[in-house]
Design a protein around this motif. Structure first.
Motif, PDB file in Angstrom:
ATOM      1  N   GLU A 289       5.405   8.575   2.750  1.00 56.27           N
ATOM      2  CA  GLU A 289       4.032   8.133   2.987  1.00 56.27           C
ATOM      3  C   GLU A 289       3.989   7.027   4.035  1.00 56.27           C
ATOM      4  N   LEU A 290       4.938   6.112   3.999  1.00 56.79           N
ATOM      5  CA  LEU A 290       4.993   5.036   4.985  1.00 56.79           C
ATOM      6  C   LEU A 290       5.335   5.588   6.370  1.00 56.79           C
ATOM      7  N   LEU A 291       6.220   6.566   6.414  1.00 58.42           N
ATOM      8  CA  LEU A 291       6.527   7.223   7.686  1.00 58.42           C
ATOM      9  C   LEU A 291       5.298   7.928   8.247  1.00 58.42           C
ATOM     10  N   ARG A 292       4.530   8.559   7.368  1.00 52.08           N
ATOM     11  CA  ARG A 292       3.319   9.259   7.803  1.00 52.08           C
ATOM     12  C   ARG A 292       2.314   8.291   8.422  1.00 52.08           C
ATOM     13  N   LEU A 323       0.862  15.343  22.666  1.00 47.70           N
ATOM     14  CA  LEU A 323       0.866  15.673  21.241  1.00 47.70           C
ATOM     15  C   LEU A 323       0.738  14.372  20.466  1.00 47.70           C
ATOM     16  N   LEU A 324      -0.424  14.156  19.863  1.00 48.98           N
ATOM     17  CA  LEU A 324      -0.752  12.856  19.277  1.00 48.98           C
ATOM     18  C   LEU A 324      -0.366  12.843  17.795  1.00 48.98           C
ATOM     19  N   TYR A 325       0.929  12.556  17.547  1.00 55.48           N
ATOM     20  CA  TYR A 325       1.460  12.569  16.186  1.00 55.48           C
ATOM     21  C   TYR A 325       0.728  11.575  15.283  1.00 55.48           C
ATOM     22  N   GLY A 326       0.400  10.406  15.813  1.00 59.13           N
ATOM     23  CA  GLY A 326      -0.251   9.383  15.003  1.00 59.13           C
ATOM     24  C   GLY A 326      -1.602   9.823  14.478  1.00 59.13           C
ATOM     25  N   ALA A 327      -2.344  10.598  15.274  1.00 56.86           N
ATOM     26  CA  ALA A 327      -3.633  11.142  14.820  1.00 56.86           C
ATOM     27  C   ALA A 327      -3.415  12.296  13.859  1.00 56.86           C
ATOM     28  N   ALA A 328      -2.466  13.178  14.177  1.00 65.08           N
ATOM     29  CA  ALA A 328      -2.203  14.338  13.328  1.00 65.08           C
ATOM     30  C   ALA A 328      -1.760  13.926  11.933  1.00 65.08           C
ATOM     31  N   ASN A 329      -0.978  12.861  11.838  1.00 62.26           N
ATOM     32  CA  ASN A 329      -0.463  12.410  10.549  1.00 62.26           C
ATOM     33  C   ASN A 329      -1.537  11.771   9.664  1.00 62.26           C
ATOM     34  N   ARG A 330      -2.733  11.564  10.219  1.00 57.12           N
ATOM     35  CA  ARG A 330      -3.846  11.025   9.428  1.00 57.12           C
ATOM     36  C   ARG A 330      -5.009  12.021   9.377  1.00 57.12           C
ATOM     37  N   ASP A 331      -4.724  13.281   9.602  1.00 58.85           N
ATOM     38  CA  ASP A 331      -5.767  14.300   9.637  1.00 58.85           C
ATOM     39  C   ASP A 331      -6.192  14.658   8.212  1.00 58.85           C
ATOM     40  N   PRO A 332      -7.467  14.421   7.854  1.00 57.01           N
ATOM     41  CA  PRO A 332      -7.926  14.772   6.502  1.00 57.01           C
ATOM     42  C   PRO A 332      -7.811  16.258   6.198  1.00 57.01           C
ATOM     43  N   ASP A 338      -8.705  11.028   1.853  1.00 53.79           N
ATOM     44  CA  ASP A 338      -8.176   9.654   1.896  1.00 53.79           C
ATOM     45  C   ASP A 338      -6.943   9.560   2.792  1.00 53.79           C
ATOM     46  N   ALA A 339      -6.882  10.367   3.835  1.00 58.40           N
ATOM     47  CA  ALA A 339      -5.683  10.438   4.683  1.00 58.40           C
ATOM     48  C   ALA A 339      -5.325   9.115   5.329  1.00 58.40           C
ATOM     49  N   ASP A 340      -6.295   8.224   5.528  1.00 63.56           N
ATOM     50  CA  ASP A 340      -6.010   6.921   6.141  1.00 63.56           C
ATOM     51  C   ASP A 340      -5.492   5.907   5.129  1.00 63.56           C
ATOM     52  N   ALA A 341      -5.512   6.231   3.867  1.00 62.36           N
ATOM     53  CA  ALA A 341      -5.142   5.273   2.820  1.00 62.36           C
ATOM     54  C   ALA A 341      -3.680   5.432   2.417  1.00 62.36           C
ATOM     55  N   LEU A 342      -3.076   4.314   2.019  1.00 65.14           N
ATOM     56  CA  LEU A 342      -1.709   4.337   1.502  1.00 65.14           C
ATOM     57  C   LEU A 342      -1.725   4.784   0.053  1.00 65.14           C
ATOM     58  N   ASP A 343      -0.931   5.795  -0.254  1.00 62.46           N
ATOM     59  CA  ASP A 343      -0.768   6.274  -1.628  1.00 62.46           C
ATOM     60  C   ASP A 343       0.705   6.627  -1.796  1.00 62.46           C
ATOM     61  N   ILE A 344       1.475   5.719  -2.389  1.00 61.75           N
ATOM     62  CA  ILE A 344       2.925   5.917  -2.469  1.00 61.75           C
ATOM     63  C   ILE A 344       3.293   7.084  -3.382  1.00 61.75           C
ATOM     64  N   GLY A 345       2.327   7.610  -4.129  1.00 62.82           N
ATOM     65  CA  GLY A 345       2.591   8.765  -4.975  1.00 62.82           C
ATOM     66  C   GLY A 345       2.106  10.070  -4.364  1.00 62.82           C
ATOM     67  N   ARG A 346       1.654  10.030  -3.115  1.00 67.57           N
ATOM     68  CA  ARG A 346       1.099  11.227  -2.487  1.00 67.57           C
ATOM     69  C   ARG A 346       2.172  12.307  -2.347  1.00 67.57           C
ATOM     70  N   SER A 347       1.794  13.545  -2.624  1.00 62.20           N
ATOM     71  CA  SER A 347       2.689  14.676  -2.418  1.00 62.20           C
ATOM     72  C   SER A 347       2.506  15.170  -0.987  1.00 62.20           C
ATOM     73  N   ILE A 348       3.585  15.171  -0.226  1.00 57.05           N
ATOM     74  CA  ILE A 348       3.514  15.490   1.196  1.00 57.05           C
ATOM     75  C   ILE A 348       4.421  16.678   1.485  1.00 57.05           C
ATOM     76  N   ALA A 349       3.841  17.726   2.035  1.00 58.49           N
ATOM     77  CA  ALA A 349       4.626  18.920   2.361  1.00 58.49           C
ATOM     78  C   ALA A 349       5.348  18.755   3.696  1.00 58.49           C
ATOM     79  N   LYS A 350       4.664  18.191   4.684  1.00 61.59           N
ATOM     80  CA  LYS A 350       5.283  18.024   6.001  1.00 61.59           C
ATOM     81  C   LYS A 350       4.536  16.925   6.746  1.00 61.59           C
ATOM     82  N   ILE A 351       5.266  16.239   7.616  1.00 61.04           N
ATOM     83  CA  ILE A 351       4.689  15.217   8.482  1.00 61.04           C
ATOM     84  C   ILE A 351       5.238  15.425   9.888  1.00 61.04           C
ATOM     85  N   LEU A 352       4.631  14.727  10.841  1.00 60.62           N
ATOM     86  CA  LEU A 352       5.032  14.870  12.242  1.00 60.62           C
ATOM     87  C   LEU A 352       5.665  13.602  12.802  1.00 60.62           C
TER      88      LEU A 352
END
Length: 414
Positions: A289-292, A323-332, A338-352
């Motif tokens: 989540e922090l990497l995202r 290729l704007l990874y920073g925008a893509a990683n916050r795409d709702p 809540d894509a802009d919010a920190l959620d350390i329990g978020r389930s993440i399938a893939k990030i850029l």
């Protein structure tokens, strides 16, 4: 409504890019940005002031483009205008190659960056982090303040890069000075002009190290490369230097961006920080989540090799596409409302954060190791740290979002 402009060179951009990212995703997911609205010096802008570049910002589009190296080519460089293709004065580096050439060069060193190969580095990394935190604790005790970047987030990636290159401990002070100068210049976009002495000294040193490793091989990347071959040919010294330079220029400020950005996010969410401090086993999941959210490399550019249509817009062959990874990683559309919010329990399938496809970052496991160990030790030592964001400063540059300074203070006495 104001005209939508994507200017990553603007001094205020890296501090607060996210409103612009949201507008790009919602209003113009395939955005054409004229050079005339981007005042920073650019080779392409000077040659073609009426031209510009395209920006992709939605997750699905960036993910697909990153994996389609036949259409979205890295061979002409990764900067907005492609000027970096000639900037190093070396043979093309691995990041400026497409398959199958890229695949062959990547295979030479990929074994050294697997999770199994990275794991034995942990004791050294942890000892280094603890030693740096000792110094920071002394500064806190003496002055009430220390700097997270100067104290830990800057030195740690340089230590790891030196390890991979086989730089002996007695040479690391010099190596750290050179890499710091190159990283600073790289942020500004003109390494050779702004850090010529450091580049020259580093190349000279690496050339000597290359010859030493040819005679006395060790367990490091340079030793691997000088003994390797591509088909019937040895890997050229220029190619070995290119690998080393990519590690120096790309492996330092990105990890610094992760560490500083993660510290900022956790300071802003003390409940989630407390959960990680109380249960360090949560850090591995939280790190994704922090990497995202930090996405240290906010974006890199490619050139399209043919006319390609994205969301009804035709991008002509030869165009530069960011290729704007920073925008893509916050795409709702990918991560929820809540894509802009920190959620350390978020389930993440893939990030850029490390891109995707053939150019997936070789150093991703080393970066994760640094992030995990640094957070474990930082939270154990300074669990309720405070940051002075009013005096913090972001490094200049259009591609990597990282703090240049980040003052850290001890919490008030209970």
């Amino acid at each position: 409504m104001t005209t939508l402009v994507f200017d990553p060179f603007a001094p205020e951009h890296m501090r607060a890019p996210f409103a612009t990212y949201a507008r790009l995703r919602d209003e113009a997911p395939v955005h054409f940005q004229p050079w005339a609205q981007v005042p920073a010096t650019s080779h392409a802008a000077a040659a073609d002031p009426g031209g510009g570049f395209y920006v992709l910002s939605r997750f699905d589009d960036v993910f697909a483009a990153a994996r389609d190296t036949e259409t979205f080519s890295s061979a002409e460089g990764l900067s907005l205008d492609g000027g970096d293709r000639k900037a190093l004065g070396l043979a093309p580096t691995i990041v400026m190659m497409d398959p199958p050439e890229h695949t062959a060069y990547r295979r030479l060193v990929s074994r050294g960056f697997t999770p199994r190969a990275v794991a034995p580095l942990e004791p050294e990394v942890r000892a280094f982090v603890r030693a740096r935190l000792d110094v920071m604790a002394e500064e806190l005790a003496a002055t009430g303040e220390t700097d997270l970047i100067a104290g830990l987030a800057g030195p740690l990636p340089s230590f790891v890069v030196a390890h991979y290159l086989g730089v002996p401990p007695e040479d690391r002070d010099r190596f750290d000075r050179w890499t710091a100068a190159i990283v600073a210049a790289n942020a500004g976009g003109d390494v050779l002009a702004d850090a010529l002495e450091a580049v020259t000294d580093l190349y000279g040193y690496l050339t000597e190290l290359l010859e030493r490793r040819r005679r006395e091989p060790g367990d490091d990347m340079i030793s691997t490369l000088v003994q390797a071959s591509l088909g019937d040919e040895e890997v050229s010294p220029e190619a070995v230097l290119g690998y080393a330079f990519v590690m120096v220029a790309g492996g330092n400020d990105t990890a610094t961006g992760l560490l500083g950005g993660a510290a900022e996010l956790l300071a802003a969410h003390p409940d989630q920080r407390r959960a990680l401090r109380d249960d360090p086993s949560l850090i591995d999941g939280a790190l994704e989540e922090l990497l995202r959210l930090t996405s240290p490399v906010q974006g890199l550019s490619r050139a399209v090799t043919r006319d390609v249509e994205v969301r009804g817009t035709t991008i002509p062959a030869g165009s530069r596409v960011h290729l704007l990874y920073g925008a893509a990683n916050r795409d709702p559309r990918e991560f929820g409302a809540d894509a802009d919010a920190l959620d350390i329990g978020r389930s993440i399938a893939k990030i850029l954060t490390f891109t995707s496809g053939p150019h997936y970052c070789l150093g991703s496991h080393a970066a994760r190791l640094q992030g995990r160990v640094a957070l474990e030790e930082l939270l154990e030592r300074f669990g309720d740290y405070e940051l002075d964001l009013d005096r913090a400063a972001y490094a200049p540059g259009a591609f990597v979002r990282r703090f240049e300074t980040l003052p850290l203070t001890a919490p008030p006495a209970p």
